[in-house]
Design a protein around this motif. Structure first.
Motif, PDB file in Angstrom:
ATOM      1  N   VAL A  89       0.840  -1.203   0.000  1.00  0.00           N
ATOM      2  CA  VAL A  89       0.000   0.000   0.000  1.00  0.00           C
ATOM      3  C   VAL A  89       0.875   1.253   0.000  1.00  0.00           C
ATOM      4  N   ALA A  90       0.511   2.218  -0.841  1.00  0.00           N
ATOM      5  CA  ALA A  90       1.171   3.537  -0.825  1.00  0.00           C
ATOM      6  C   ALA A  90       0.171   4.563  -0.313  1.00  0.00           C
ATOM      7  N   ILE A  91       0.617   5.349   0.674  1.00  0.00           N
ATOM      8  CA  ILE A  91      -0.258   6.362   1.287  1.00  0.00           C
ATOM      9  C   ILE A  91       0.344   7.732   1.003  1.00  0.00           C
ATOM     10  N   ALA A  92      -0.431   8.592   0.341  1.00  0.00           N
ATOM     11  CA  ALA A  92       0.077   9.922  -0.022  1.00  0.00           C
ATOM     12  C   ALA A  92      -0.670  10.996   0.751  1.00  0.00           C
ATOM     13  N   ALA A  93      -0.008  12.147   0.902  1.00  0.00           N
ATOM     14  CA  ALA A  93      -0.669  13.335   1.466  1.00  0.00           C
ATOM     15  C   ALA A  93      -0.043  14.552   0.800  1.00  0.00           C
ATOM     16  N   HIS A  94      -0.513  15.759   1.192  1.00  0.00           N
ATOM     17  CA  HIS A  94      -0.135  16.934   0.430  1.00  0.00           C
ATOM     18  C   HIS A  94       1.285  17.434   0.694  1.00  0.00           C
ATOM     19  N   THR A  95       1.752  18.228  -0.255  1.00  0.00           N
ATOM     20  CA  THR A  95       3.078  18.845  -0.150  1.00  0.00           C
ATOM     21  C   THR A  95       3.131  19.770   1.077  1.00  0.00           C
ATOM     22  N   HIS A  96       4.339  20.072   1.559  1.00  0.00           N
ATOM     23  CA  HIS A  96       4.509  20.825   2.797  1.00  0.00           C
ATOM     24  C   HIS A  96       3.582  20.258   3.870  1.00  0.00           C
ATOM     25  N   PRO A  97       3.788  18.991   4.234  1.00  0.00           N
ATOM     26  CA  PRO A  97       2.823  18.331   5.110  1.00  0.00           C
ATOM     27  C   PRO A  97       2.680  19.027   6.457  1.00  0.00           C
ATOM     28  N   ASP A  98       1.443  19.229   6.877  1.00  0.00           N
ATOM     29  CA  ASP A  98       1.179  19.795   8.203  1.00  0.00           C
ATOM     30  C   ASP A  98       0.856  18.638   9.156  1.00  0.00           C
ATOM     31  N   LEU A 131       0.534  14.604   8.172  1.00  0.00           N
ATOM     32  CA  LEU A 131       1.453  13.622   8.767  1.00  0.00           C
ATOM     33  C   LEU A 131       0.729  12.700   9.740  1.00  0.00           C
ATOM     34  N   GLY A 132      -0.172  13.287  10.550  1.00  0.00           N
ATOM     35  CA  GLY A 132      -0.886  12.482  11.548  1.00  0.00           C
ATOM     36  C   GLY A 132      -1.764  11.443  10.879  1.00  0.00           C
TER      37      GLY A 132
END
Ligand code: 5GP
Ligand code: MN
Length: 347
Positions: A23-32, A36-37
């Motif tokens: 599984v690959a989990i992505a989130a936005h750039t400049h993570p807040d 991250l949480g």
């Protein structure tokens, strides 16, 4: 289960997780903290509760102030540090999640890799205007505090957790509370009855809230606090229409040795002034300013982000970019641009 979740979607998600290996989990750039949480919470759940080979893959490494949100040993890859590994992992994954943003364009340099992946894709997000057509399964509502809260309710609905937060891995429970705490600015904004229920569930499950608060709010560098004072005293401008703005130029960054992420939260401060309707913070980068916008009820940060700064987000908390020479001739013209935005949007 909260109202925005549907049994068929939860069953679909459970089947996707059951049938996958990597599984690959992505989130936005400049993570807040929420990006991250939520990513940390999901990666730990998939590995510890479901035995899956899950990795979080983000476009850039987190600022020092939010890095401690990642639990020890949780596998995170960053495009700016491990570009080949990121691309290989995405191509080799048979399930993809996107968290805390409404489309893959917010993963910047990873966008093409994610969009090229044939794996089923699941969105879990709380921003406006989700790109539904890009996903096989969408959990999306703006009526919630954070992506971490939405993920909390999704995980609790899965059969193995069965509504009992004590069955979540401890790392997951802590990361969920951390993500929600940062996105609500410690229970100040976007808090719903479900948000308190979530917090209550997680405290019952044993999460150390004092530890979470200490990590988030009591570990700043002295420079950061002094820079906040300087920016509020010397740099803050307020227009006659009620737009407060601060411009963190490269000079100011160098003078205070400010690190990426250290101005997080500052944009909220001017909203405490009675006549301020909206607050904008600009941070100078190489060919653009990063833009953070917050507004009081009745004024739309989202509209201003979308129409003036190529961005978006939530009704009262949004962001975007201001480019030179595209939007303004040079960085020195930013203040005049903001004065015009104030006149056009707040009169
Ligand atoms: P922040 O001001 O904390 O960086 O961002 C506030 C909100 O706006 C967050 O929900 C964030 O995801 C969103 N946001 C920030 N920058 C951008 C951007 O460049 N484009 C879009 N679409 N949303 C953004
Ligand atoms: Mn969020």
């Amino acid at each position: 289960m909260i109202a925005c979740l549907h049994t068929e979607d939860i069953q679909h998600l459970d089947a996707l997780v059951e049938g996958c290996r990597r599984v690959a989990i992505a989130a936005h750039t400049h993570p807040d903290g929420d990006a991250l949480g939520s990513a940390a919470a999901l990666v730990c759940y998939l590995r510890q509760s479901r035995g899956k080979d899950a990795v979080a893959i983000l476009p850039d490494s987190p600022a020092p102030s939010v890095r401690p949100i990642i639990p020890d040993g949780a596998p995170f890859l960053f495009l700016d540090r491990q570009p080949e590994e990121c691309r290989k992992r995405i191509a080799g994954s048979d399930l993809v999640f996107l968290l805390d943003c409404n489309g893959f364009s917010r993963t910047e340099g990873l966008q093409e890799c994610f969009e090229a992946s044939p794996a089923p894709k699941v969105l879990i997000d709380h921003h406006l205007n989700p790109e539904r057509e890009r996903f096989d399964l969408v959990f999306s509502t703006p009526e919630i505090s954070s992506a971490s809260e939405l993920l909390h309710w999704v995980l609790l609905s899965l059969p193995d957790i069965g509504g009992d937060a004590r069955k979540l891995p401890a790392d997951t429970a802590k990361a969920l509370l951390t993500g929600m705490t940062t996105d609500t600015n410690n229970f100040a904004n976007s808090v719903y009855p479900s948000t308190f229920r979530m917090a209550s569930d997680l405290l019952d499950a044993g999460v150390d809230r004092d530890g979470v608060l200490s990590t988030l709010y009591n570990q700043y560098r002295e420079n950061r606090v002094r820079a906040m004072g300087f920016l509020q005293y010397e740099d803050l401008r307020i227009t006659p229409e009620g737009l407060a703005y601060m411009i963190v130029t490269r000079d100011i960054r160098e003078r205070f040795d400010l690190e990426d992420g250290e101005t997080e939260g500052l944009v909220n401060v001017p909203l405490s002034i009675d006549r301020v309707k909206m607050s904008i913070l600009l941070k100078e980068e190489t060919d653009h300013f990063r833009v953070s916008i917050r507004s009081k009820k009745g004024w739309s940060a989202q509209q201003v982000a979308a129409t003036r700064f190529h961005g978006g987000g939530h009704e009262n908390a949004s962001g975007g970019k201001l480019y030179w020479p595209g939007d303004i001739p040079a960085p020195a013209n930013a203040a005049a641009f903001l004065e015009r935005v104030s006149h056009e949007c707040l009169s």
